[in-house]
Scaffold this active site. Structure first.
Site, PDB file in Angstrom:
ATOM      1  N   ASP A 256      27.120 -24.711 -53.015  1.00  0.00           N
ATOM      2  CA  ASP A 256      27.911 -25.485 -52.060  1.00  0.00           C
ATOM      3  C   ASP A 256      27.522 -25.244 -50.609  1.00  0.00           C
ATOM      4  OD1 ASP A 256      30.298 -27.054 -51.150  1.00  0.00           O
ATOM      5  OD2 ASP A 256      30.864 -25.077 -50.392  1.00  0.00           O
TER       6      ASP A 256
ATOM      7  N   ASP B 278      27.144 -19.613 -49.952  1.00  0.00           N
ATOM      8  CA  ASP B 278      27.357 -18.779 -51.127  1.00  0.00           C
ATOM      9  C   ASP B 278      26.640 -19.410 -52.317  1.00  0.00           C
ATOM     10  OD1 ASP B 278      28.906 -20.989 -51.800  1.00  0.00           O
ATOM     11  OD2 ASP B 278      30.750 -20.070 -51.061  1.00  0.00           O
TER      12      ASP B 278
ATOM     13  N   TYR C 252      38.644 -25.876 -51.431  1.00  0.00           N
ATOM     14  CA  TYR C 252      38.510 -27.345 -51.382  1.00  0.00           C
ATOM     15  C   TYR C 252      39.758 -27.987 -51.979  1.00  0.00           C
ATOM     16  CZ  TYR C 252      33.643 -27.123 -49.889  1.00  0.00           C
ATOM     17  OH  TYR C 252      32.502 -26.909 -49.164  1.00  0.00           O
TER      18      TYR C 252
ATOM     19  N   GLU D 248      28.263 -21.959 -40.807  1.00  0.00           N
ATOM     20  CA  GLU D 248      28.010 -22.253 -42.226  1.00  0.00           C
ATOM     21  C   GLU D 248      27.754 -23.738 -42.454  1.00  0.00           C
ATOM     22  OE1 GLU D 248      29.487 -20.856 -46.625  1.00  0.00           O
ATOM     23  OE2 GLU D 248      31.026 -21.085 -45.084  1.00  0.00           O
TER      24      GLU D 248
END
Length: 572
Positions: free
Chosen positions: A117, A120, A277, A523
């Site tokens: 994703d 990670d 999410y 990120e």
């Protein structure tokens, strides 16, 4: 002395060509001229052929095309599973080859593949499927631009890597299912939990040796409908590969039926999904997934569902709210309304769809108005970045989606020979929408107060401490779970360049902290980069190359509007 024969003198002055007699002087001049001309022509031809040619080079690629090349590379770096030989990311290798293999007897054989994703190694199917849908949508609309950029095969490979994985996450050969995979991997570190997992550990995916649990769901309407949208849209991308396209369509039908029959939010009661999410509703996915299945199959039952006023009402189509018009991995309503406005603009299906399609079209116009600086629906930073998430962190993922929708809608209007649209009494040209999209993408590419690109590897100045495990650890260093913490906490730049990654972005004051552990700044995500790719390709290349008007309708049968029912009989 004998005098010369007058006839002989006459012969010397003239030349008899058989059918005509011409002056000797004229004849000699004519022949000489022709010989000289032939010599000169041959000489010039020889010079032209021997002198090196200076070909007119194609104009250099624009910034959007250059950024597109890089943005697509991010997906190569996020691939999980056994990588192909030519993945073109030297510091990535095959990883997590045992995903899903520790649960024999379940509905899946293995769950190898797909995409990590973000920074990670978790595979979240909800945002991952949205990312693939966005990429497919961009290919359907802008195939020619991808071809011109030399990236069509690349983006199709990226989409297929995702859809091949999705087909593993449910029983794709069945017509009816009652369960699907929602997630592979774990990131729960609540309460100081020290169990090795994808968030507690800081290791390259290639070095993962801890257990990666599989999360399944039986009431996940939002997830299943989004996965259906991903497979349905991809089936149009791969329509030349009939067998694969039909397999995708069958899987999409199965997933959408599952979504409709076993209602529920996939993140309800699931702490990890709710944390990372969380889905707020599944009604928008019903409209979104129904629209894509209609385009993929031509089956009017899907269009009837997608245009049901009750669904639109539940999805919030008739009311505003602070996040109205913001397309994201959670809420697809704005995208669905643009997608269905397309149907009205080009096919005009009429009754019984006209009323709700007109509503979607009007709402799309309102959303486009809200993006313009003259309106106050959303604030802007001093540097000009629209605050679609109202100053909350990680803004860029929403900005790129809006830039894509604005450019796409302007191209829809132009393809429909419509020069613009109304915001209240005022008329705005389609160029205004493109200008909005350009200013936002230009900000991301470096035209901002910090003079910094937020796409890694683009421009001279970009983030060097991206929150990303594989990029932050040298490829020749192998660590156990906590062994990589030193690299996580290091102030040194990442040893590997995560080319094309769009980071989360600046704050509401145009500030940015290039710190690896501050994921709200540094990120990147799949969903964010998919929106970036879509916006870049829409803005790239030749301005005269618009949308592909017809491919999306290739499975849609000719539409003959049903006449409305007659009025009720008059009664005195």
């Amino acid at each position: 002395m004998y005098g010369r024969d007058p006839g002989e003198q006459k012969k010397k002055k003239y030349v008899d060509l058989g059918c005509i007699i011409v002056s000797r002087k004229i004849f000699i001049w004519t022949v000489g001229t022709l010989l000289v001309s032939a010599f000169l022509a041959g000489f010039i031809t020889l010079i032209v052929k021997t002198v090196p040619r200076h070909r007119h080079a194609h104009p250099p690629p624009d910034n959007y095309t250059l950024a597109l090349h890089k943005a697509l590379m991010f997906f190569n770096a996020q691939k999980s599973g056994k990588l192909p030989k030519h993945n073109n990311v030297s510091w990535r290798g095959s990883s997590c080859l045992d995903d899903g293999k520790s649960d024999p007897g379940l509905f899946y054989k293995d769950l190898v593949g797909g995409y990590y994703d973000a920074g990670d190694a978790i595979k979240f199917n909800f945002p991952q499927s949205f990312a693939m849908t966005m990429l497919s949508w961009s290919v359907i609309e802008y195939r020619k631009k991808y071809e011109d950029a030399g990236e069509l095969n690349h983006v199709k490979d990226i989409i297929k890597w995702g859809t091949d994985y999705f087909l593993k996450t449910f029983n794709n050969s069945a017509d009816m299912i009652n369960v699907a995979v929602a997630q592979v991997g774990s990131g729960d570190t609540s309460g100081g939990r020290a169990t090795p997992n994808d968030h507690y550990c800081w290791v390259r995916p290639e070095d993962i040796d801890y257990i990666r649990p599989v999360t399944i769901c039986s009431s996940c309407s939002d997830l299943a409908a989004e996965m259906a949208a991903a497979l349905a849209s991809a089936s149009i991308v791969f329509k030349e590969n009939k067998a694969y396209s039909q397999r995708l369509v069958h899987g999409a039908r199965t997933l959408f039926s599952f979504a409709r029959q076993q209602r529920g939010r996939y993140s309800s009661g699931n702490s990890e999904a709710a944390t990372f999410y969380n889905s707020t509703s599944y009604w928008d996915e019903f409209i979104w997934g129904g629209a894509w299945l209609y385009y993929a199959t031509g089956n009017s039952s899907y269009l009837q569902l997608a245009t049901t006023p009750g669904l639109a009402r539940h999805a919030g189509a008739f009311w505003g709210g602070p996040d109205y018009g913001v397309l994201s991995w959670d809420n697809k309503l704005a995208g669905a309304q643009v997608l269905l406005s397309r149907l009205r603009l080009f096919l005009s299906p009429g009754y019984p769809y006209e009323e709700i399609l007109r509503t979607f079209h009007n709402q799309t116009s309102i959303v486009m108005c809200s993006y313009l600086p003259v309106f106050t629906s959303f604030n802007r930073t001093k540097g000009g970045l629209i605050q679609l998430n109202h100053g909350r962190p990680q803004p860029l993922q929403y900005v790129v989606n809006a830039a894509f929708l604005a450019t796409l809608y302007s191209d829809y209007l132009e393809a429909a020979d419509t020069p613009g649209w109304y915001c209240g009494p005022k008329f705005y040209s389609t160029e205004v929408l493109r200008d909005f999209a350009k200013t936002q993408i230009d900000y991301i590419l470096g035209k901002n107060p910090r003079k910094m690109s937020y796409i890694v590897g683009f421009g001279n100045r970009y983030p060097k401490h991206v929150h990303h495990r594989a990029a932050s650890i040298p490829e020749n260093k192998k660590y156990k779970c906590k062994g990589g913490w030193n690299w996580r906490d290091s102030s040194k730049p990442n040893p590997n360049t995560l080319v094309g990654a769009m980071v989360a972005g600046p704050d509401k004051h145009d500030g940015f902290h290039d710190v690896r552990m501050n994921y709200n700044y540094t990120e990147p995500t799949l969903a964010g980069n998919a929106g970036l790719v879509a916006a870049l390709v829409a803005l790239s290349g030749d301005r005269t190359t618009g949308i592909d008007k017809n491919t999306i309708f290739s499975s849609v049968p000719p539409m003959f509007p049903t006449p409305p029912p007659p009025p009720a009989p008059w009664k005195p």
